[in-house]
Write an enzyme that holds these catalytic residues in place. Structure first.
Site, PDB file in Angstrom:
ATOM      1  N   ASP A 198       0.837  -1.188   0.000  1.00 29.88           N
ATOM      2  CA  ASP A 198       0.000   0.000   0.000  1.00 29.88           C
ATOM      3  C   ASP A 198       0.886   1.257   0.000  1.00 29.88           C
ATOM      4  O   ASP A 198       1.466   1.581   1.014  1.00 29.88           O
ATOM      5  CB  ASP A 198      -0.961   0.006   1.192  1.00 29.88           C
ATOM      6  CG  ASP A 198      -0.288  -0.362   2.510  1.00 29.88           C
ATOM      7  OD1 ASP A 198       0.749  -1.064   2.517  1.00 29.88           O
ATOM      8  OD2 ASP A 198      -0.824   0.049   3.551  1.00 29.88           O
ATOM      9  N   GLU A 376      13.361   1.092   6.681  1.00 28.91           N
ATOM     10  CA  GLU A 376      12.271   0.332   6.075  1.00 28.91           C
ATOM     11  C   GLU A 376      12.490   0.072   4.584  1.00 28.91           C
ATOM     12  O   GLU A 376      12.187  -1.006   4.079  1.00 28.91           O
ATOM     13  CB  GLU A 376      10.958   1.094   6.267  1.00 28.91           C
ATOM     14  CG  GLU A 376       9.750   0.361   5.711  1.00 28.91           C
ATOM     15  CD  GLU A 376       8.528   1.254   5.594  1.00 28.91           C
ATOM     16  OE1 GLU A 376       7.469   0.837   6.079  1.00 28.91           O
ATOM     17  OE2 GLU A 376       8.626   2.358   5.011  1.00 28.91           O
TER      18      GLU A 376
END
Length: 416
Positions: A198, A376
């Site tokens: 997403d 990340e």
């Protein structure tokens, strides 16, 4: 490669696992679970358990000898499946309408291979079957195909309108549309959240209309996993599960293989065509072991679509206008590197696997040397933290560490 710096990163990871362990807090937004669990980030963002993140975390935990913690992660997920009928996206009440790409079968088998605890495996099996049934029935099942899609269960119109307001700014959706259109766009966006990607251009902002390659490759692994468990426990159903796996393989090949491009692409079953955007999901059938040699070779030939100096881009570069997609070009993500590298290696492309794993190790060690942290995602073109981001690039242990461990101990050091 700087091996001393790589070892520093390994030492940092081993020393940091306990800092990522949580117990359920006394907070009404948290979904309580019975055992300690890992969260992706030591501090800041993501202070709850997430589904597919934890598979890649567990891979790293097991390599560091943390079997009990990896097993507790599994046990919490099995508990959540028993409680809700599926594994939620994460342990927050606002995630209880959706799951994420399924990896629990693979997690359980990884733990079992180290523990050899048949009683534990026997107890886990009914929960795994319940999760599998959720993915293969109802609104997740695409009629007439035998394949599954991502889907969010939310039906409340006001919550869907609120969800639209939350995502419209993130990905540049037009807001001068009717409420009905906003609800539809929210349903597509929330299904896309179920994918874990997403957001991404691969679904063309219509996730509900697509049969995803990665989801169905993983469900093939579930069916193969049930066959393996049946053999271990001796319940006589192994052949039935292998037949299910063979049928899914045939269907995935029929619907998702694009002969012209030589890639596995998500299939738009509404418009009866493939996605216009190639993504690293094309490696999931190689990783799952369902791609034959000829098709694996075609996928491998397409590596230049994704490979850059510092790793693999999530999608090929495409024009997205004003919309920004963090699961797109030029971002590199740990889990997708693992899938691609292990998929290539499984199909005999050891040199490609080693080269790409080496790039991942190099960029993570370089960023660690600069910042003292793991992150990340990263930019595969320049090796920086300058990424296409909808919420920034947070510090992260989780899958970044897990994949680092896998590559640093399981991939040959040479890169040719």
């Amino acid at each position: 490669m700087n091996h001393s710096l790589q070892q520093r990163v390994r030492d940092h990871i081993a020393a940091s696992w306990d800092k990522s362990v949580r117990t359920s807090p006394d907070d009404p937004t948290h979904v309580r679970v019975p055992y300690p669990y890992t969260v992706p980030s030591i501090e800041g963002a993501f202070q709850e358990m997430y589904y597919w993140d934890t598979y890649f975390t567990d891979r790293g935990l097991l390599l560091d000898g943390r079997l009990e913690l990896a097993r507790q992660n599994c046990d919490n997920m099995l508990y959540l499946v028993d409680t809700y009928g599926f594994m939620p996206n994460g342990t927050r009440t606002y995630y209880l309408t959706r799951s994420q790409s399924p990896y629990l079968m693979m997690m359980v088998l990884d733990v079992f291979r180290r523990s050899r605890d048949c009683d534990w495996l026997r107890r886990a099996c009914p929960s795994l079957k319940r999760e599998y049934e959720t993915w293969t029935t109802g609104n997740h099942l695409v009629a007439g195909t035998g394949l599954s899609r991502y889907f969010d269960r939310e039906t409340d119109r006001q919550k869907l309108l609120a969800a639209f307001a939350g995502v419209a700014g993130r990905i540049g959706l037009p807001t001068d549309v009717s409420d009905d259109e906003k609800v539809l766009q929210a349903r597509h966006a929330m299904a896309e959240c179920t994918s874990g990607w997403d957001f991404t251009p691969r679904f063309e902002n219509r996730c509900l209309d697509f049969i995803p390659v990665d989801l169905n490759a993983n469900l093939y692994l579930y069916e193969q996993g049930f066959a393996t468990i049946a053999e271990i426990l001796g319940d006589g159903t192994a052949d039935d599960w292998r037949k299910k796996a063979a049928a899914r393989r045939e269907r995935l090949e029929r619907f998702c293989w694009n002969e012209t491009r030589g890639l596995y692409l998500d299939y738009d079953f509404v418009n009866r065509r493939h996605s216009t955007v190639a993504s690293l999901a094309t490696f999931q059938p190689l990783w799952a072991g369902l791609a034959d040699a000829a098709r694996a070779a075609r996928v491998r030939e397409n590596l230049p679509l994704f490979e850059r100096d510092f790793g693999l881009a999530t999608c090929e570069p495409v024009e997205t206008g004003s919309r920004s997609y963090q699961w797109g070009y030029p971002n590199g993500w740990a889990p997708l590197h693992l899938i691609a590298v292990e998929g290539l290696k499984k199909c005999g492309y050891d040199r490609d696997a080693a080269r790409i794993a080496g790039k991942y190790l190099d960029v993570i060690t370089s960023l660690f040397d600069q910042t003292g942290k793991l992150w990340e995602k990263f930019n595969v073109c320049d090796g920086s933290l300058n990424t296409a981001s909808e919420y920034g690039t947070p510090e992260m242990l989780g899958w970044t560490a897990g994949v680092f461990n896998v590559f640093s101990v399981g991939i040959p050091p040479e890169r040719r």
